[in-house]
Design a protein around this motif. Sequence first.
Motif, PDB file in Angstrom:
ATOM      1  N   ASP A  87      18.073  -4.786  -3.721  1.00  0.00           N
ATOM      2  CA  ASP A  87      17.341  -5.306  -4.150  1.00  0.00           C
ATOM      3  C   ASP A  87      16.130  -6.267  -3.115  1.00  0.00           C
ATOM      4  OD1 ASP A  87      18.904  -7.157  -4.195  1.00  0.00           O
ATOM      5  OD2 ASP A  87      19.198  -8.281  -5.697  1.00  0.00           O
ATOM      6  N   ASP A  88      16.570  -6.111  -1.767  1.00  0.00           N
ATOM      7  CA  ASP A  88      15.485  -6.300  -0.587  1.00  0.00           C
ATOM      8  C   ASP A  88      14.156  -6.379  -0.870  1.00  0.00           C
ATOM      9  OD1 ASP A  88      14.447  -7.847   1.104  1.00  0.00           O
ATOM     10  OD2 ASP A  88      15.991  -7.422   2.702  1.00  0.00           O
ATOM     11  N   PRO A  89      13.034  -7.133  -1.169  1.00  0.00           N
ATOM     12  CA  PRO A  89      11.852  -7.384  -1.354  1.00  0.00           C
ATOM     13  C   PRO A  89      10.576  -6.372  -0.193  1.00  0.00           C
ATOM     14  CG  PRO A  89      11.599  -9.682  -0.921  1.00  0.00           C
ATOM     15  CD  PRO A  89      13.602  -8.994  -1.445  1.00  0.00           C
ATOM     16  N   VAL A  90      11.222  -6.238   1.013  1.00  0.00           N
ATOM     17  CA  VAL A  90      10.726  -6.137   2.194  1.00  0.00           C
ATOM     18  C   VAL A  90      11.551  -4.604   2.077  1.00  0.00           C
ATOM     19  CG1 VAL A  90      10.261  -8.083   2.630  1.00  0.00           C
ATOM     20  CG2 VAL A  90      11.893  -7.231   3.655  1.00  0.00           C
ATOM     21  N   ARG A  91      12.239  -3.748   1.810  1.00  0.00           N
ATOM     22  CA  ARG A  91      12.680  -2.482   2.184  1.00  0.00           C
ATOM     23  C   ARG A  91      11.401  -1.346   2.446  1.00  0.00           C
ATOM     24  NH1 ARG A  91      16.237  -0.778  -1.911  1.00  0.00           N
ATOM     25  NH2 ARG A  91      15.060  -2.128  -2.974  1.00  0.00           N
ATOM     26  N   ALA A  92      10.607  -1.812   1.992  1.00  0.00           N
ATOM     27  CA  ALA A  92       9.549  -0.903   1.694  1.00  0.00           C
ATOM     28  C   ALA A  92       7.796  -1.620   1.601  1.00  0.00           C
ATOM     29  CB  ALA A  92       9.058  -0.377   0.825  1.00  0.00           C
ATOM     30  N   VAL A  93       7.139  -1.917   2.347  1.00  0.00           N
ATOM     31  CA  VAL A  93       5.855  -2.120   3.089  1.00  0.00           C
ATOM     32  C   VAL A  93       3.853  -1.575   2.191  1.00  0.00           C
ATOM     33  CG1 VAL A  93       4.462  -3.878   3.651  1.00  0.00           C
ATOM     34  CG2 VAL A  93       6.579  -4.329   3.723  1.00  0.00           C
ATOM     35  N   ASN A  94       3.798  -1.834   1.905  1.00  0.00           N
ATOM     36  CA  ASN A  94       2.925  -1.632   1.663  1.00  0.00           C
ATOM     37  C   ASN A  94       2.096  -2.078   2.308  1.00  0.00           C
ATOM     38  OD1 ASN A  94       0.474   1.013   0.822  1.00  0.00           O
ATOM     39  ND2 ASN A  94      -0.559  -1.190  -0.801  1.00  0.00           N
ATOM     40  N   ILE A  95       0.640  -1.390   3.338  1.00  0.00           N
ATOM     41  CA  ILE A  95      -0.609  -2.336   3.919  1.00  0.00           C
ATOM     42  C   ILE A  95      -1.439  -1.548   3.013  1.00  0.00           C
ATOM     43  CG2 ILE A  95      -1.803  -2.662   6.081  1.00  0.00           C
ATOM     44  CD1 ILE A  95       1.636  -2.903   6.392  1.00  0.00           C
ATOM     45  N   GLY A  96      -2.181  -3.722   2.129  1.00  0.00           N
ATOM     46  CA  GLY A  96      -3.380  -3.430   1.489  1.00  0.00           C
ATOM     47  C   GLY A  96      -2.798  -4.010   0.325  1.00  0.00           C
ATOM     48  N   PRO A  97      -3.889  -3.944  -0.173  1.00  0.00           N
ATOM     49  CA  PRO A  97      -2.890  -5.157  -1.931  1.00  0.00           C
ATOM     50  C   PRO A  97      -3.023  -4.639  -2.987  1.00  0.00           C
ATOM     51  CG  PRO A  97      -5.559  -5.030  -1.244  1.00  0.00           C
ATOM     52  CD  PRO A  97      -5.017  -4.228  -0.547  1.00  0.00           C
ATOM     53  N   VAL A  98      -3.543  -2.824  -2.844  1.00  0.00           N
ATOM     54  CA  VAL A  98      -3.429  -2.432  -4.229  1.00  0.00           C
ATOM     55  C   VAL A  98      -1.651  -1.614  -3.585  1.00  0.00           C
ATOM     56  CG1 VAL A  98      -4.066  -0.810  -5.559  1.00  0.00           C
ATOM     57  CG2 VAL A  98      -5.332  -2.585  -5.024  1.00  0.00           C
ATOM     58  N   LEU A  99      -1.051  -1.532  -4.371  1.00  0.00           N
ATOM     59  CA  LEU A  99       0.047  -0.083  -4.060  1.00  0.00           C
ATOM     60  C   LEU A  99       0.400   0.897  -4.418  1.00  0.00           C
ATOM     61  CD1 LEU A  99       3.377  -2.850  -5.142  1.00  0.00           C
ATOM     62  CD2 LEU A  99       2.835  -2.372  -3.404  1.00  0.00           C
ATOM     63  N   PRO A 100       0.440   2.007  -4.141  1.00  0.00           N
ATOM     64  CA  PRO A 100      -0.003   3.452  -4.526  1.00  0.00           C
ATOM     65  C   PRO A 100       1.681   3.752  -5.366  1.00  0.00           C
ATOM     66  CG  PRO A 100       0.986   3.175  -2.237  1.00  0.00           C
ATOM     67  CD  PRO A 100       0.632   2.162  -3.126  1.00  0.00           C
ATOM     68  N   GLN A 101       1.548   4.743  -6.168  1.00  0.00           N
ATOM     69  CA  GLN A 101       2.383   5.128  -7.346  1.00  0.00           C
ATOM     70  C   GLN A 101       3.566   5.203  -7.346  1.00  0.00           C
ATOM     71  OE1 GLN A 101       1.412   7.811 -10.258  1.00  0.00           O
ATOM     72  NE2 GLN A 101       3.088   7.294 -11.871  1.00  0.00           N
ATOM     73  N   LEU A 102       3.072   5.559  -5.434  1.00  0.00           N
ATOM     74  CA  LEU A 102       4.640   6.195  -5.035  1.00  0.00           C
ATOM     75  C   LEU A 102       5.546   5.162  -4.406  1.00  0.00           C
ATOM     76  CD1 LEU A 102       5.427   6.266  -1.104  1.00  0.00           C
ATOM     77  CD2 LEU A 102       2.881   7.097  -1.349  1.00  0.00           C
TER      78      LEU A 102
END
Length: 397
Positions: free
Chosen positions: A155-170
Amino acid sequence: MPQFTRRRFLVGSSVLGALGLAGGSVISWDELHRKAATSPLATGAGILVLVTMYGGNDGINTVIPYADNAYHDARPELSYQPQDVLHLDGQLGLNPAMKGFAELWNKQNLAIIRGVGYPHPDHSHFRSMDIWQTASPDSPVATGWIGRWLDATGDDPVRAVNIGPVLPQLVLGEKHTAAALDPTTTPLTPELSTALAGLAATDPHDSPAQAQVCAGYHAEQTVTQTFSWLGTKPAAPGTNPLAAQLELVGRCVKAGVPTQVYSVSMGGFDTHADERRTQQQLLGRFDQAVSAFLTDMSGHPRGRDVVVLAYSEFGRRVRANASQGTDHGTAGPVFVAGAPVKGGWYGDEPSLTDLDNGDLKTTVDFRDIYSELLHRVIATDPGPAVGVARHELGVIT
Protein backbone atom coordinates in the motif's frame (compact mmCIF):
# COMPACT_ATOMS: atom_id res chain seq x y z
CA MET A 1 -10.36 31.83 6.40
CA PRO A 2 -13.25 29.38 7.10
CA GLN A 3 -12.76 26.96 9.97
CA PHE A 4 -12.44 23.28 9.04
CA THR A 5 -13.61 20.39 11.15
CA ARG A 6 -12.44 16.91 10.29
CA ARG A 7 -15.94 15.48 9.96
CA ARG A 8 -17.23 18.35 7.79
CA PHE A 9 -14.25 17.91 5.49
CA LEU A 10 -14.67 14.14 5.22
CA VAL A 11 -18.42 14.29 4.61
CA GLY A 12 -18.14 16.81 1.78
CA SER A 13 -14.68 15.98 0.47
CA SER A 14 -13.96 15.63 -3.23
CA VAL A 15 -10.22 15.13 -2.67
CA LEU A 16 -10.31 11.90 -4.62
CA GLY A 17 -13.01 12.80 -7.07
CA ALA A 18 -10.63 13.87 -9.79
CA LEU A 19 -8.98 10.45 -9.66
CA GLY A 20 -12.21 8.51 -9.32
CA LEU A 21 -10.75 6.11 -6.78
CA ALA A 22 -10.22 6.05 -3.05
CA GLY A 23 -6.54 5.81 -2.25
CA GLY A 24 -5.38 7.88 -5.21
CA SER A 25 -2.89 10.64 -4.50
CA VAL A 26 -1.92 13.85 -6.23
CA ILE A 27 1.72 14.59 -5.50
CA SER A 28 2.87 17.99 -4.34
CA TRP A 29 6.38 18.96 -3.39
CA ASP A 30 7.06 18.84 0.38
CA GLU A 31 9.91 16.85 1.94
CA LEU A 32 10.99 14.30 -0.70
CA HIS A 33 14.45 14.16 0.82
CA ARG A 34 13.00 12.77 4.03
CA LYS A 35 11.35 9.83 2.26
CA ALA A 36 14.38 9.10 0.12
CA ALA A 37 16.63 9.29 3.19
CA THR A 38 14.48 7.15 5.47
CA SER A 39 13.30 4.48 3.03
CA PRO A 40 15.34 4.70 -0.18
CA LEU A 41 14.94 2.21 -2.97
CA ALA A 42 17.19 -0.77 -2.29
CA THR A 43 20.49 -0.75 -4.14
CA GLY A 44 20.19 -2.83 -7.30
CA ALA A 45 16.40 -2.71 -7.40
CA GLY A 46 15.09 -2.46 -10.94
CA ILE A 47 13.24 0.61 -12.16
CA LEU A 48 10.79 0.51 -15.07
CA VAL A 49 9.89 3.64 -17.05
CA LEU A 50 6.85 3.26 -19.31
CA VAL A 51 6.61 5.63 -22.30
CA THR A 52 3.18 5.68 -23.95
CA MET A 53 3.09 7.05 -27.50
CA TYR A 54 -0.55 8.03 -27.96
CA GLY A 55 -2.14 8.07 -31.41
CA GLY A 56 -0.90 4.89 -33.05
CA ASN A 57 2.70 5.34 -34.16
CA ASP A 58 3.52 4.12 -37.67
CA GLY A 59 5.99 1.36 -36.91
CA ILE A 60 6.80 0.76 -40.59
CA ASN A 61 8.28 4.25 -40.93
CA THR A 62 9.93 3.96 -37.50
CA VAL A 63 11.75 0.65 -37.96
CA ILE A 64 12.01 0.82 -41.73
CA PRO A 65 12.23 -2.23 -44.05
CA TYR A 66 14.24 -0.17 -46.52
CA ALA A 67 15.47 -3.20 -48.55
CA ASP A 68 11.95 -4.61 -49.14
CA ASN A 69 10.46 -3.64 -52.50
CA ALA A 70 6.99 -4.21 -51.09
CA TYR A 71 7.59 -1.30 -48.69
CA HIS A 72 8.39 1.13 -51.51
CA ASP A 73 5.56 -0.20 -53.69
CA ALA A 74 2.98 0.31 -50.93
CA ARG A 75 4.24 3.81 -50.09
CA PRO A 76 5.75 5.30 -53.24
CA GLU A 77 5.87 8.86 -51.86
CA LEU A 78 5.81 8.14 -48.13
CA SER A 79 8.65 5.62 -48.01
CA TYR A 80 12.24 6.45 -47.10
CA GLN A 81 15.04 5.68 -49.53
CA PRO A 82 17.83 3.40 -48.30
CA GLN A 83 20.36 6.23 -48.17
CA ASP A 84 18.10 8.20 -45.79
CA VAL A 85 17.68 5.43 -43.22
CA LEU A 86 19.87 4.76 -40.17
CA HIS A 87 20.85 1.19 -41.08
CA LEU A 88 20.73 -1.42 -38.32
CA ASP A 89 21.41 -4.35 -40.64
CA GLY A 90 21.06 -5.18 -44.32
CA GLN A 91 17.25 -5.10 -44.23
CA LEU A 92 16.03 -2.76 -41.50
CA GLY A 93 16.91 0.68 -40.20
CA LEU A 94 15.62 3.47 -38.00
CA ASN A 95 13.84 6.64 -39.01
CA PRO A 96 16.47 9.33 -39.74
CA ALA A 97 15.25 11.33 -36.72
CA MET A 98 16.33 8.56 -34.32
CA LYS A 99 20.08 9.04 -34.12
CA GLY A 100 20.14 8.59 -30.36
CA PHE A 101 18.41 5.22 -30.65
CA ALA A 102 20.91 4.20 -33.30
CA GLU A 103 23.68 4.86 -30.76
CA LEU A 104 21.83 2.81 -28.14
CA TRP A 105 21.63 -0.01 -30.70
CA ASN A 106 25.35 0.18 -31.36
CA LYS A 107 25.98 -0.03 -27.59
CA GLN A 108 23.70 -3.10 -27.46
CA ASN A 109 21.38 -1.32 -25.00
CA LEU A 110 18.34 -1.30 -27.33
CA ALA A 111 16.02 -4.23 -27.99
CA ILE A 112 13.55 -3.86 -30.86
CA ILE A 113 10.65 -6.27 -30.59
CA ARG A 114 8.93 -6.60 -33.94
CA GLY A 115 5.34 -7.38 -34.81
CA VAL A 116 3.92 -6.73 -31.33
CA GLY A 117 0.17 -6.80 -30.89
CA TYR A 118 -2.64 -8.95 -29.53
CA PRO A 119 -5.23 -11.41 -30.85
CA HIS A 120 -8.24 -10.02 -32.73
CA PRO A 121 -6.91 -6.45 -32.99
CA ASP A 122 -9.16 -3.41 -32.68
CA HIS A 123 -8.65 -0.28 -34.80
CA SER A 124 -10.19 2.07 -32.22
CA HIS A 125 -7.70 4.27 -30.38
CA PHE A 126 -9.68 3.99 -27.18
CA ARG A 127 -10.31 0.26 -27.18
CA SER A 128 -6.82 -0.64 -28.37
CA MET A 129 -5.13 1.56 -25.76
CA ASP A 130 -7.49 0.12 -23.16
CA ILE A 131 -6.28 -3.35 -24.16
CA TRP A 132 -2.61 -2.40 -23.97
CA GLN A 133 -3.03 -0.70 -20.60
CA THR A 134 -5.21 -3.34 -18.97
CA ALA A 135 -3.49 -6.35 -20.62
CA SER A 136 -6.94 -7.84 -21.18
CA PRO A 137 -7.62 -8.33 -24.91
CA ASP A 138 -10.61 -10.61 -24.44
CA SER A 139 -12.91 -8.43 -22.33
CA PRO A 140 -12.86 -4.93 -20.81
CA VAL A 141 -11.68 -4.65 -17.21
CA ALA A 142 -11.42 -1.68 -14.87
CA THR A 143 -7.86 -2.24 -13.66
CA GLY A 144 -4.53 -1.73 -15.39
CA TRP A 145 -1.64 -4.17 -15.36
CA ILE A 146 0.49 -1.93 -13.13
CA GLY A 147 -2.57 -1.29 -10.97
CA ARG A 148 -2.96 -5.02 -10.40
CA TRP A 149 0.72 -5.23 -9.45
CA LEU A 150 0.11 -2.45 -6.92
CA ASP A 151 -2.92 -4.29 -5.52
CA ALA A 152 -0.88 -7.47 -5.10
CA THR A 153 2.20 -5.98 -3.45
CA GLY A 154 1.28 -3.47 -0.73
CA ASP A 155 0.00 0.00 0.00
CA ASP A 156 2.96 2.41 -0.31
CA PRO A 157 1.53 5.23 -2.49
CA VAL A 158 4.86 6.01 -4.16
CA ARG A 159 5.69 2.54 -5.55
CA ALA A 160 4.45 3.77 -8.93
CA VAL A 161 4.33 7.38 -10.11
CA ASN A 162 2.70 8.95 -13.16
CA ILE A 163 4.20 12.24 -14.35
CA GLY A 164 1.17 14.45 -14.95
CA PRO A 165 -2.15 15.14 -13.21
CA VAL A 166 -4.27 12.51 -15.01
CA LEU A 167 -3.70 8.86 -14.19
CA PRO A 168 -3.72 6.51 -17.21
CA GLN A 169 -5.69 3.31 -16.82
CA LEU A 170 -2.56 1.19 -16.69
CA VAL A 171 -1.82 2.39 -13.12
CA LEU A 172 -5.34 2.01 -11.68
CA GLY A 173 -5.99 -0.92 -9.36
CA GLU A 174 -9.01 -1.95 -7.35
CA LYS A 175 -7.38 -0.95 -4.07
CA HIS A 176 -4.37 1.16 -5.01
CA THR A 177 -3.26 3.51 -7.76
CA ALA A 178 -0.04 5.17 -8.78
CA ALA A 179 0.62 8.64 -7.44
CA ALA A 180 0.21 11.56 -9.86
CA LEU A 181 3.20 13.88 -9.85
CA ASP A 182 2.07 17.11 -11.49
CA PRO A 183 4.96 19.56 -11.91
CA THR A 184 2.51 22.43 -12.49
CA THR A 185 0.80 22.05 -9.10
CA THR A 186 0.96 25.08 -6.82
CA PRO A 187 2.03 24.04 -3.30
CA LEU A 188 -0.42 24.60 -0.45
CA THR A 189 0.11 27.69 1.63
CA PRO A 190 1.41 27.10 5.17
CA GLU A 191 -1.95 28.36 6.49
CA LEU A 192 -3.95 25.80 4.49
CA SER A 193 -1.50 23.02 5.30
CA THR A 194 -1.93 23.78 8.98
CA ALA A 195 -5.72 23.96 8.65
CA LEU A 196 -5.83 20.53 6.99
CA ALA A 197 -3.35 18.87 9.35
CA GLY A 198 -4.79 15.94 11.22
CA LEU A 199 -7.47 15.11 8.66
CA ALA A 200 -5.72 11.83 7.94
CA ALA A 201 -6.14 10.61 11.51
CA THR A 202 -8.46 7.64 11.94
CA ASP A 203 -11.77 7.99 13.77
CA PRO A 204 -13.79 4.97 14.97
CA HIS A 205 -17.03 6.79 14.14
CA ASP A 206 -16.20 7.19 10.43
CA SER A 207 -18.40 5.48 7.87
CA PRO A 208 -16.66 3.27 5.28
CA ALA A 209 -16.84 6.10 2.74
CA GLN A 210 -15.35 8.59 5.19
CA ALA A 211 -12.60 6.11 6.06
CA GLN A 212 -11.77 5.77 2.34
CA VAL A 213 -11.42 9.53 1.96
CA CYS A 214 -9.30 9.62 5.09
CA ALA A 215 -7.06 6.88 3.70
CA GLY A 216 -6.74 8.77 0.44
CA TYR A 217 -5.77 11.97 2.23
CA HIS A 218 -3.22 10.05 4.29
CA ALA A 219 -1.73 8.67 1.07
CA GLU A 220 -1.60 12.17 -0.39
CA GLN A 221 0.30 13.38 2.67
CA THR A 222 2.83 10.58 2.24
CA VAL A 223 3.35 11.47 -1.41
CA THR A 224 3.56 15.16 -0.60
CA GLN A 225 6.28 14.52 1.96
CA THR A 226 8.11 12.29 -0.46
CA PHE A 227 8.42 14.58 -3.46
CA SER A 228 8.45 18.16 -2.16
CA TRP A 229 12.18 18.74 -2.27
CA LEU A 230 12.22 18.66 -6.06
CA GLY A 231 10.54 22.03 -6.23
CA THR A 232 8.46 23.25 -9.16
CA LYS A 233 9.41 25.42 -12.05
CA PRO A 234 7.43 26.06 -15.23
CA ALA A 235 8.86 24.56 -18.38
CA ALA A 236 10.46 27.08 -20.69
CA PRO A 237 8.65 27.79 -23.97
CA GLY A 238 9.60 25.26 -26.60
CA THR A 239 10.67 22.63 -24.05
CA ASN A 240 10.31 19.05 -25.20
CA PRO A 241 7.45 17.86 -22.92
CA LEU A 242 8.63 14.25 -22.84
CA ALA A 243 12.17 15.38 -22.00
CA ALA A 244 10.79 17.48 -19.14
CA GLN A 245 8.86 14.47 -17.78
CA LEU A 246 11.91 12.23 -17.97
CA GLU A 247 14.08 14.87 -16.34
CA LEU A 248 11.79 14.67 -13.29
CA VAL A 249 12.04 10.87 -13.36
CA GLY A 250 15.81 11.12 -13.46
CA ARG A 251 15.91 13.39 -10.43
CA CYS A 252 13.72 10.98 -8.50
CA VAL A 253 15.86 7.99 -9.46
CA LYS A 254 19.09 9.70 -8.42
CA ALA A 255 17.55 10.75 -5.10
CA GLY A 256 16.72 7.16 -4.24
CA VAL A 257 12.96 7.67 -4.15
CA PRO A 258 11.30 4.28 -3.40
CA THR A 259 9.50 4.14 -6.74
CA GLN A 260 9.94 1.20 -9.12
CA VAL A 261 7.54 2.19 -11.93
CA TYR A 262 7.24 5.58 -13.62
CA SER A 263 4.75 6.43 -16.38
CA VAL A 264 5.30 9.22 -18.92
CA SER A 265 3.70 9.92 -22.29
CA MET A 266 3.58 11.93 -25.48
CA GLY A 267 0.87 12.26 -28.11
CA GLY A 268 0.31 13.29 -31.71
CA PHE A 269 1.01 10.03 -33.56
CA ASP A 270 -2.35 9.78 -35.36
CA THR A 271 -0.82 10.63 -38.75
CA HIS A 272 -3.64 10.29 -41.29
CA ALA A 273 -2.15 13.09 -43.41
CA ASP A 274 1.28 14.64 -44.06
CA GLU A 275 2.78 11.81 -42.04
CA ARG A 276 6.40 11.95 -43.06
CA ARG A 277 7.04 15.47 -41.77
CA THR A 278 4.85 15.15 -38.68
CA GLN A 279 6.05 11.74 -37.58
CA GLN A 280 9.69 12.57 -38.17
CA GLN A 281 9.37 15.62 -35.91
CA LEU A 282 7.63 13.55 -33.22
CA LEU A 283 10.17 10.75 -33.42
CA GLY A 284 12.94 13.32 -33.13
CA ARG A 285 11.49 14.62 -29.87
CA PHE A 286 10.93 11.08 -28.63
CA ASP A 287 14.46 10.03 -29.54
CA GLN A 288 16.06 13.11 -28.01
CA ALA A 289 14.15 12.74 -24.74
CA VAL A 290 14.64 9.02 -24.21
CA SER A 291 18.24 8.76 -25.39
CA ALA A 292 19.29 11.79 -23.31
CA PHE A 293 17.54 10.32 -20.27
CA LEU A 294 19.29 6.97 -20.65
CA THR A 295 22.65 8.63 -21.22
CA ASP A 296 22.13 10.56 -17.99
CA MET A 297 21.07 7.42 -16.15
CA SER A 298 24.10 5.45 -17.38
CA GLY A 299 26.36 7.74 -15.38
CA HIS A 300 24.61 7.16 -12.05
CA PRO A 301 24.72 3.99 -9.92
CA ARG A 302 20.95 3.86 -9.49
CA GLY A 303 20.32 4.84 -13.09
CA ARG A 304 22.06 1.75 -14.36
CA ASP A 305 19.10 -0.29 -13.09
CA VAL A 306 16.60 1.65 -15.26
CA VAL A 307 14.76 0.00 -18.15
CA VAL A 308 12.55 1.98 -20.56
CA LEU A 309 9.59 0.44 -22.41
CA ALA A 310 8.11 2.49 -25.26
CA TYR A 311 4.91 1.41 -27.01
CA SER A 312 1.87 2.70 -28.91
CA GLU A 313 -1.68 1.37 -29.07
CA PHE A 314 -1.28 0.07 -32.63
CA GLY A 315 0.78 0.48 -35.76
CA ARG A 316 -0.53 1.69 -39.14
CA ARG A 317 -1.68 0.00 -42.31
CA VAL A 318 0.96 -0.98 -44.85
CA ARG A 319 -0.38 1.04 -47.76
CA ALA A 320 -0.32 4.84 -47.68
CA ASN A 321 -3.63 6.66 -48.03
CA ALA A 322 -4.49 9.43 -50.49
CA SER A 323 -3.42 12.15 -48.01
CA GLN A 324 0.17 10.93 -47.71
CA GLY A 325 -0.57 9.45 -44.33
CA THR A 326 -1.52 6.05 -43.00
CA ASP A 327 -4.65 4.71 -41.36
CA HIS A 328 -5.12 2.68 -38.20
CA GLY A 329 -3.40 -0.68 -38.30
CA THR A 330 -2.39 -3.45 -35.95
CA ALA A 331 1.06 -4.75 -35.00
CA GLY A 332 4.09 -2.54 -34.54
CA PRO A 333 7.54 -2.41 -32.94
CA VAL A 334 8.12 -2.00 -29.22
CA PHE A 335 11.36 -0.56 -27.81
CA VAL A 336 13.03 -1.77 -24.61
CA ALA A 337 16.19 0.12 -23.70
CA GLY A 338 18.65 0.55 -20.86
CA ALA A 339 21.81 -0.88 -19.34
CA PRO A 340 20.16 -4.18 -18.25
CA VAL A 341 18.85 -4.82 -21.78
CA LYS A 342 20.32 -7.41 -24.13
CA GLY A 343 20.20 -5.44 -27.35
CA GLY A 344 19.11 -6.83 -30.68
CA TRP A 345 16.10 -8.07 -32.63
CA TYR A 346 13.24 -9.96 -31.01
CA GLY A 347 10.14 -11.36 -32.65
CA ASP A 348 9.70 -12.17 -36.31
CA GLU A 349 9.49 -9.34 -38.83
CA PRO A 350 5.90 -9.23 -40.15
CA SER A 351 5.49 -9.75 -43.88
CA LEU A 352 4.45 -6.73 -45.94
CA THR A 353 2.65 -8.96 -48.45
CA ASP A 354 1.11 -11.73 -46.32
CA LEU A 355 -1.42 -9.44 -44.67
CA ASP A 356 -4.65 -9.68 -42.70
CA ASN A 357 -7.01 -7.47 -44.74
CA GLY A 358 -4.25 -4.92 -45.34
CA ASP A 359 -2.82 -5.15 -41.81
CA LEU A 360 0.36 -6.67 -40.45
CA LYS A 361 0.02 -9.98 -38.63
CA THR A 362 1.07 -10.06 -35.00
CA THR A 363 4.15 -12.17 -34.21
CA VAL A 364 4.60 -11.28 -30.49
CA ASP A 365 1.92 -10.90 -27.81
CA PHE A 366 2.56 -7.73 -25.82
CA ARG A 367 1.74 -9.53 -22.55
CA ASP A 368 4.90 -11.60 -22.97
CA ILE A 369 6.92 -8.37 -22.79
CA TYR A 370 5.04 -7.15 -19.72
CA SER A 371 5.55 -10.49 -18.00
CA GLU A 372 9.30 -10.43 -18.52
CA LEU A 373 9.63 -6.84 -17.33
CA LEU A 374 7.68 -7.55 -14.16
CA HIS A 375 9.73 -10.68 -13.51
CA ARG A 376 13.19 -9.51 -14.52
CA VAL A 377 13.09 -5.77 -13.73
CA ILE A 378 10.59 -5.38 -10.89
CA ALA A 379 11.41 -8.84 -9.44
CA THR A 380 7.77 -9.71 -8.86
CA ASP A 381 5.41 -12.52 -9.81
CA PRO A 382 3.82 -11.38 -13.10
CA GLY A 383 0.80 -13.68 -12.69
CA PRO A 384 -1.55 -11.29 -10.85
CA ALA A 385 -0.86 -8.53 -13.40
CA VAL A 386 -0.72 -10.30 -16.76
CA GLY A 387 -1.63 -13.92 -16.14
CA VAL A 388 0.42 -17.10 -16.10
CA ALA A 389 2.20 -19.17 -18.76
CA ARG A 390 3.59 -16.20 -20.68
CA HIS A 391 6.64 -16.64 -22.92
CA GLU A 392 9.68 -14.53 -21.99
CA LEU A 393 11.80 -13.26 -24.86
CA GLY A 394 15.14 -12.95 -23.06
CA VAL A 395 15.35 -9.17 -23.43
CA ILE A 396 16.63 -8.50 -19.90
CA THR A 397 20.09 -9.77 -18.99
